[in-house]
Scaffold this active site. Structure first.
Site, PDB file in Angstrom:
ATOM      1  N   LYS A 189       3.436  11.505  18.107  1.00  0.00           N
ATOM      2  CA  LYS A 189       1.598  11.657  18.343  1.00  0.00           C
ATOM      3  C   LYS A 189       1.267  11.038  19.605  1.00  0.00           C
ATOM      4  CE  LYS A 189      -0.014  12.448  13.552  1.00  0.00           C
ATOM      5  NZ  LYS A 189      -1.009  12.024  12.599  1.00  0.00           N
ATOM      6  N   SER A 245      -3.907   1.456  17.899  1.00  0.00           N
ATOM      7  CA  SER A 245      -3.741   0.834  16.641  1.00  0.00           C
ATOM      8  C   SER A 245      -3.070   1.810  15.591  1.00  0.00           C
ATOM      9  CB  SER A 245      -5.416   0.905  16.044  1.00  0.00           C
ATOM     10  OG  SER A 245      -5.112   0.831  14.527  1.00  0.00           O
ATOM     11  N   LYS A 294       0.790  -1.070   0.066  1.00  0.00           N
ATOM     12  CA  LYS A 294      -0.044  -0.127   0.081  1.00  0.00           C
ATOM     13  C   LYS A 294       0.937   1.215  -0.121  1.00  0.00           C
ATOM     14  CE  LYS A 294      -2.663   1.512   3.454  1.00  0.00           C
ATOM     15  NZ  LYS A 294      -3.867   1.548   4.423  1.00  0.00           N
ATOM     16  N   GLY A 353      -5.770   7.487  16.799  1.00  0.00           N
ATOM     17  CA  GLY A 353      -5.355   8.651  16.179  1.00  0.00           C
ATOM     18  C   GLY A 353      -3.544   8.663  16.108  1.00  0.00           C
ATOM     19  N   ALA A 354      -2.888   8.295  16.896  1.00  0.00           N
ATOM     20  CA  ALA A 354      -1.381   8.226  16.778  1.00  0.00           C
ATOM     21  C   ALA A 354      -1.063   7.360  15.962  1.00  0.00           C
ATOM     22  CB  ALA A 354      -0.957   8.201  18.174  1.00  0.00           C
TER      23      ALA A 354
END
Lengths: 341, 341
Positions: free
Chosen positions: B229, B296, B69, B223-224
């Site tokens: 982050k 995640s 990807k 989000g991170a």
């Protein structure tokens, strides 16, 4: 629209001269620090591997471009009629990420590798170099010869391959290209009076011993492209002025990787990069009897400049198939991006 | 022929249930060691980045598949009407390297991320979890809700976003989906009596403080996804049972990356991976008042299983456009490969 370009489209527009010019410009950009290029990474599989190569070049043909090549190496493929190497190239706008083109990358890979060989010969081989020896007569030999002939007046070709019929075939091909004195032979004979050696085998132990190397030879060492590979007696590296394409890649997977790992040579034995030669910041051959060596592992910047050149030429000539890149984006938004390239 | 699949083709065949099933199977394969997956790598650009993710899964729907990807993150894109994230997926045969499909990957990315959220909720949230809080109401919120509803009976949605109109819009969307009690509100109110928190911001400093976390909460920390982050007060991580998708990626770019770097938590504070939960080798929630957290970062195996599922369904239904992958290879040789998939 993103442009879908087949191998035929790319072949139609890319001649050796155009690719050599693009690749030289790519190495210049590298030498000038206009290239952003993490080292290639590997997906190791049971029967081969894939390599992901990606990077960005700034100010090529007036544009910034980034992209990726996804390319496999499957050594057993020829036994079932498939090529060992097949590649795909994606070109993107670095400012928005939008895809500009989705291209067959196999022909581009062949040509950009041959072109790097020509650029190395242009900067490192003797001006009067005319005798060229090939070790390995596979597909890469064809594009190396095709490209090197554009930068030196090649009068003699000698070719050695474990597969003699393949060597014969390549010698025949070379004479068809107009090299009158072209012949398959043993390695020792091939190297006698050679000015240039192009080394293209997948070997994992040295094939060429140091005593076969004539004074003044330039070597294009293109075979080693993965950890553990080497084609040349390390004593040759001690004798030669060594130039690399990129330190990270070459030290990991180039001809120098094994001797470096064994501390037989060190980083200070490397004279510089091809990018440095092109920009003039690195000294090349000093004397006629110097042995020079270019250790090529293949850089994504070579692919980017070649692919972008092909993209521009195809666009100009109306080749390729327009493809909706993202259906969730209104067409007009993307057209603004495409207009810039 | 390699199959060129547009976003429309993929949307046509992929429902949430099919993707959740595929992604759960992907995490099972990961847990069973049938996934070969180098950590994703980054091309950093002035205005965003690209990520190259590649890997191989063995024995999925009876096949081995590999692929890549290539996905960008350009945070300023929305200001010019373009999406932040756009993706492309290539599927290949690991035995020969032959390309099977060249697919739009944007919808797949949305769905496989939502599906991972559902799998985590399935294994970690309380059985009776029905109240869900969203922090961040962007595109990912939609697929998280759509997928999590398949594994828990969601009766209440609360959503907090710095952009209030976006939060309102998402609350409205949730009620359209059939969640009667759906409302935009402040963060504190959103978390009151919440059973599940889905955290989806691009924040680089903690937004949620530990005192807002109710007993028994499950947190999907999505989000991170890059170094530096973080969205949550590290004290929450000290209190929670932490599960990750993959150690290499999560420790580099997940919610845990900053607290790990500051030695506030250590590797031994991680309870295991989602793959381990699916295979049963790792213990999940033990008590109703446990706080659980799934960190995640997004794995290529999620994309591979989703893309291959879509490829198979599209092939069955005659969707997509056949594309000559390599003009240098006689068609028949490739057909032998395609027949196997």
């Amino acid at each position: 629209m993103s442009l879908l370009l087949s191998e035929e489209d790319v072949r139609e527009v890319l001649g050796a001269d155009a690719v050599i010019e693009a690749v030289e410009e790519g190495f210049r950009a590298y030498g000038e620090g206009r290239v952003n290029m993490p080292p290639k990474s590997y997906l190791l599989l049971d029967d081969g591997d894939f390599r992901a190569m990606y990077g960005e070049i700034k100010g090529f043909l007036g544009h910034d471009v980034c992209g990726l090549k996804w390319v496999n190496v499957h050594p057993n493929n020829p036994s079932i009629g498939l090529p060992t190497v097949m590649a795909k190239i994606l070109l993107n706008d670095p400012v928005t990420g939008v895809e500009l083109a989705d291209m067959d990358g196999s022909f581009i890979t062949d040509m950009r590798t041959g072109a790097a060989g020509a650029v190395a010969v242009k900067y490192l081989a003797r001006e009067d170099a005319s005798n060229i020896a090939f070790m390995g007569a596979g597909r890469q030999a064809t594009t190396q010869l095709e490209c090197i002939r554009r930068v030196r007046n090649i009068l003699r070709v000698r070719v050695y391959d474990l597969d003699e019929s393949r060597a014969e075939e390549f010698a025949h091909h070379a004479s068809e290209l107009g090299v009158a004195d072209s012949m398959a032979c043993g390695l020792e004979e091939a190297l006698e009076d050679a000015d240039i050696l192009v080394s293209l085998t997948p070997s994992r132990k040295p094939v060429v011993s140091a005593d076969l190397i004539p004074d003044g030879l330039h070597i294009n060492a293109f075979g080693a492209d993965a950890q553990g590979k080497q084609e040349l007696d390390p004593a040759i590296l001690r004798r030669a002025r060594i130039y690399i394409d990129d330190w990270e890649q070459a030290s990991h997977s180039g001809e120098i990787n094994v001797p470096l790992g064994e501390d037989y040579i060190s980083k200070s034995d490397i004279s510089g990069s091809l990018g440095g030669l092109v920009t003039g910041s690195v000294e090349g051959r000093v004397a006629n009897d110097d042995v020079t060596l270019f250790d090529s592992t293949g850089l994504i910047v070579q692919d980017l400049v070649t692919a972008y050149t092909a993209y521009r030429l195809c666009k100009m000539r109306g080749l390729g198939v327009g493809k909706q890149f993202l259906s969730r984006v209104p067409g007009g938004m993307l057209e603004d991006v495409y207009k810039r390239f």
